[in-house]
Scaffold this active site. Structure first.
Site, PDB file in Angstrom:
ATOM      1  N   ASP A 151      46.114  36.365  51.998  1.00 13.72           N
ATOM      2  CA  ASP A 151      45.417  37.195  51.027  1.00 13.72           C
ATOM      3  C   ASP A 151      45.377  38.618  51.600  1.00 13.72           C
ATOM      4  OD1 ASP A 151      42.556  36.491  48.899  1.00 13.72           O
ATOM      5  OD2 ASP A 151      43.943  38.167  48.942  1.00 13.72           O
TER       6      ASP A 151
HETATM    7  C1  GLC Z   1      42.480  39.863  46.427  1.00 11.91           C
HETATM    8  C2  GLC Z   1      42.183  38.443  46.046  1.00 11.91           C
HETATM    9  C3  GLC Z   1      43.397  37.624  45.715  1.00 11.91           C
HETATM   10  C4  GLC Z   1      44.438  38.508  45.061  1.00 11.91           C
HETATM   11  C5  GLC Z   1      44.901  39.503  46.097  1.00 11.91           C
HETATM   12  C6  GLC Z   1      45.954  40.480  45.526  1.00 11.91           C
HETATM   13  O1  GLC Z   1      41.698  40.253  47.520  1.00 11.91           O
HETATM   14  O2  GLC Z   1      41.378  37.687  46.954  1.00 11.91           O
HETATM   15  O3  GLC Z   1      42.963  36.553  44.867  1.00 11.91           O
HETATM   16  O4  GLC Z   1      45.522  37.730  44.596  1.00 11.91           O
HETATM   17  O5  GLC Z   1      43.828  40.256  46.643  1.00 11.91           O
HETATM   18  O6  GLC Z   1      45.368  41.281  44.554  1.00 11.91           O
END
Ligand code: GLC
Length: 722
Positions: A267
């Site tokens: 993430d």
């Molecule tokens: C965010 C979220 C994740 C998302 C990623 C990209 O922090 O936790 O669910 O897909 O960043 O935006």
């Protein structure tokens, strides 16, 4: 390209170029996106150079066919071997046509409609040049204080698994390479992100491996069995180790035990966060731990970029780990056909025709109708066209009904509730007043609301949370509606007129101060682009509410976590020999939630009868059939969600009082009845034992059928004799 050609390509790459494939950067770093150079905040301090950018493997957060084509064209000119970028984005509940939030979609109990919503989202996003969606998010939840409960389908592992599969089918279709209207699915967040202590985002998750496997892992596994191509690691710890550095979770369980050989992406920033978590002293240790744990792509931090080369040169990281990760990424690009067609799907014309099309809007409206849950109705709904309505509240005329993770959707495109009602009845039948803001109220607003209400036959309160009160980093310790809205409701209650509350929110709320004052409550969640029309369809009875809760509404926040598949304890309240005091209870509130899992009302009534079971013995080769007759005893056609629950009366570990093992959503005309049959098999009775063995036990079981997890028919029973 054949696999041999991919392997040959891998061999041509320098170590720097291989490490570049493991990096994902946001759009502003790339030329041709129209957002290049808009590098702000933490991004500005990342020290990204042109040299790094030209080797980068993937990009996230783009906004349109023109931009993705531009970025890809610019990249292919710079990348030495012309390896195309993977384009990834959060397509959680729609791209530009926004569907209800996933928690609402879960309440539809309609797997086909869920699949269709994902298919439409993929069709719109692929036209914009997206290749991978960071969805479905399948984190099981039991704590509505967490802002991201809106992004899941709820508290039940069986139902979440069914929806996870439906979303993957809708996103990926059957031929990802040749069907350019589909996206690769990235199931997230692995694992158990929904179990953060205190419902606080990013907080510690700590549970037994048995609990993790029994309740929190099934939906991820189901998504992968359905073919999801990627997994995203969660921010949280799992048994003391953050997921992004958790070898046991990723290499041992995900890859070895489950056999997942697709791409694992961290993430946003989760690799570098190993440092504040306190399991890495610096970025170099974070890089080493993450690559050893099996993270292929590092999203938006540069631990790999800055340290993997030295780690390999010092012999602390085996280059084969990097080769494996790069090969998985190249294989994904090949699966998507990017080597033959780096602009896969990106099509300005298709984007223009496809996005927010009438067909897509219809599907969004249909799903919003099916996802709304009628929680209370004391003979005030449906509204009558001749009635004078006072529409009052911060959501009366408010486009903020798309909910979090609707980043490409526009609130301007959203049909607001007032517009939806005016599409049904003449505007002269509706008096509208703001009444208050989301979290503040003035005397003038209240006076205006009271004046409007005095002229009306029925008051429709449009209340809720602004979308930034839920979603990521949107945890709330207080689950009630903001005090300003409760004050508005109390003031209007004094007029003694019928009142309906329509709720726009991203989580189960403590509805005290609302449900006890009004005559009807319709939970609309964030209903998406067509929300106003869908809610109007329901309020005027053109459609009959059929949503059923997939997450319990607590009686008070002090009850949290509260969920239907709980254990009996050794001192259950209400047991025959129960003492008055020394049982598992609160002194000040009931144990039961305000509204239970599976609950929802209709404008018609359904009667259950004739429940039966085909035998009182189940063997390995002899499954059982449970049947029940359901009749529509009212005057309106309606859909009912017939639910089947099982209880293992004596397990090797404690077993839940009820576990959902089947459901059917059926449409019945007035007076129509239907026999509904469920097949019960030994596989459905398996669970994780104390030694983690996944198996069923011989013994007694109870079976329940009914309209929700509370109001079930008298139990049926059977024995399992394997
Ligand atoms: C965010 C979220 C994740 C998302 C990623 C990209 O922090 O936790 O669910 O897909 O960043 O935006």
């Amino acid at each position: 390209m054949t696999d041999e050609q991919l392997i040959a390509l891998l061999k041509e790459l320098s170590l720097e170029e291989k490490i570049g494939q493991l990096l994902q950067l946001a759009a502003p770093f790339f030329a041709g996106t129209g957002t290049e150079g808009q590098i702000t905040g933490p991004m500005a301090s990342m020290g990204i150079t042109e040299d790094i950018i030209k080797n980068t493997g993937s990009i996230l957060g783009l906004s349109g066919a023109k931009e993705t084509i531009g970025a890809q064209q610019a990249h292919l000119k710079k990348n030495r071997l012309g390896i195309p970028l993977l384009v990834m984005a959060d397509i959680i509940h729609g791209y530009k046509t926004i569907f209800p939030v996933p928690l609402a979609i879960g309440c539809s109990w309609d797997l086909e409609a869920a699949e269709k919503s994902a298919e439409i989202a993929a069709a719109e996003a692929s036209a914009a040049g997206v290749h991978v969606s960071f969805s479905p998010m399948v984190d099981l939840v039991r704590d509505p204080r967490w802002g991201r409960v809106m992004e899941t389908t709820g508290e039940d592992p069986y139902l979440n698994a069914e929806f996870a599969k439906a979303f993957v089918r809708g996103l990926q279709g059957k031929d990802l390479k040749n069907d350019l209207t589909r996206l690769a699915a990235c199931v997230k967040h692995f694992a158990a992100y929904g179990a953060g202590e205190g419902g606080r985002d990013y907080n510690t998750v700590d549970m037994s491996e048995r609990q993790l496997r029994e309740y929190f892992l099934p939906a991820y596994k189901a998504a992968l069995e359905e073919g999801a191509e990627l997994v995203m690691t969660a921010f949280n710890t799992v048994d003391g180790i953050p997921a992004a550095g958790n070898k046991r979770l990723m290499r041992d369980l995900l890859r070895k035990e489950w056999g997942f050989d697709g791409v694992v992406i961290s993430d946003w920033g989760a690799v570098k966060e190993l440092i504040p978590h306190g399991v890495a002293a610096d970025e170099e240790e974070a890089a080493r731990k993450a690559i050893m744990a099996g993270v292929d792509i590092e999203m938006m931090t540069t631990c790999y970029e800055n340290h993997l080369k030295q780690l390999v040169e010092r012999g602390e990281v085996d280059e084969t780990l990097i080769d494996e990760a790069v090969l998985r990424i190249l294989r994904l690009k090949q699966k998507l056909g990017l080597f033959e067609n780096p602009y896969r799907g990106a099509d300005v014309d298709r984007e223009r025709e496809n996005v927010l099309s009438a067909e897509h809007r219809r599907a969004a409206r249909e799903l919003a109708v099916k996802s709304s849950v009628l929680l209370k109705n004391e003979a005030v709904l449906p509204l009558k066209p001749e009635q004078k309505i006072a529409l009052i509240g911060p959501f009366a005329q408010n486009g903020d009904i798309l909910g979090p993770w609707s980043w490409m959707g526009s609130k301007v495109d959203a049909v607001q509730l007032y517009d939806g009602l005016k599409a049904k009845v003449d505007a002269s039948r509706i008096i509208v007043a703001q009444g208050c803001d989301i979290e503040s109220v003035t005397d003038d607003q209240l006076d205006e609301a009271v004046r409007a209400a005095r002229e009306a036959d029925v008051i429709v309160l449009a209340l809720g949370e602004s979308s930034d009160m839920s979603g990521e980093a949107g945890s709330r310790a207080n689950l009630r509606l903001p005090q300003a809205q409760l004050e508005l409701a109390a003031q209007l209650k004094c007029l003694g007129k019928p009142m309906v509350a329509v709720l726009f929110n991203g989580r189960p709320l403590d509805l005290h101060g609302v449900y006890d004052l009004v005559d009807a409550v319709l939970e609309a969640w964030y209903p998406g682009t067509e929300g106003g029309l869908a809610i109007a369809d329901l309020l005027y009875g053109d459609r009959n509410p059929s949503g059923r809760l997939t997450m319990s509404f607590p009686f008070a926040v002090g009850q949290v976590p509260v969920y239907y598949n709980n254990f009996n304890t050794g001192r259950p309240q209400g047991a025959p020999e129960a003492q008055v005091r020394y049982v598992s209870q609160y002194l000040d509130i009931p144990n039961e939630p305000l509204y239970s899992f599976g609950y929802g009302l209709s404008y018609t009534t359904f009667e259950y009868s004739g429940e039966s079971i085909s035998s009182d013995i189940m063997t390995l080769t002899q499954p059982l059939t449970v049947t029940v007759k359901v009749a529509n005893t009212g005057k309106t056609a309606g859909e009912e969600v017939v639910q089947l629950y099982v209880r293992d009366l004596a397990g090797e570990v404690v077993r839940p009082l009820k576990e959902l093992k089947g459901f059917r959503k059926i449409l019945l005309q007035p007076g129509e009845s239907r026999e509904v049959a469920f097949m019960l098999t030994e596989e459905l009775l398996r669970y994780h034992h104390s030694d983690l063995a996944f198996a069923s036990d011989d013994g007694e079981f109870a079976v329940f059928v009914g309209p929700n997890s509370r109001d079930v028919l008298p139990e049926l029973s059977f024995k399992l004799n394997k």
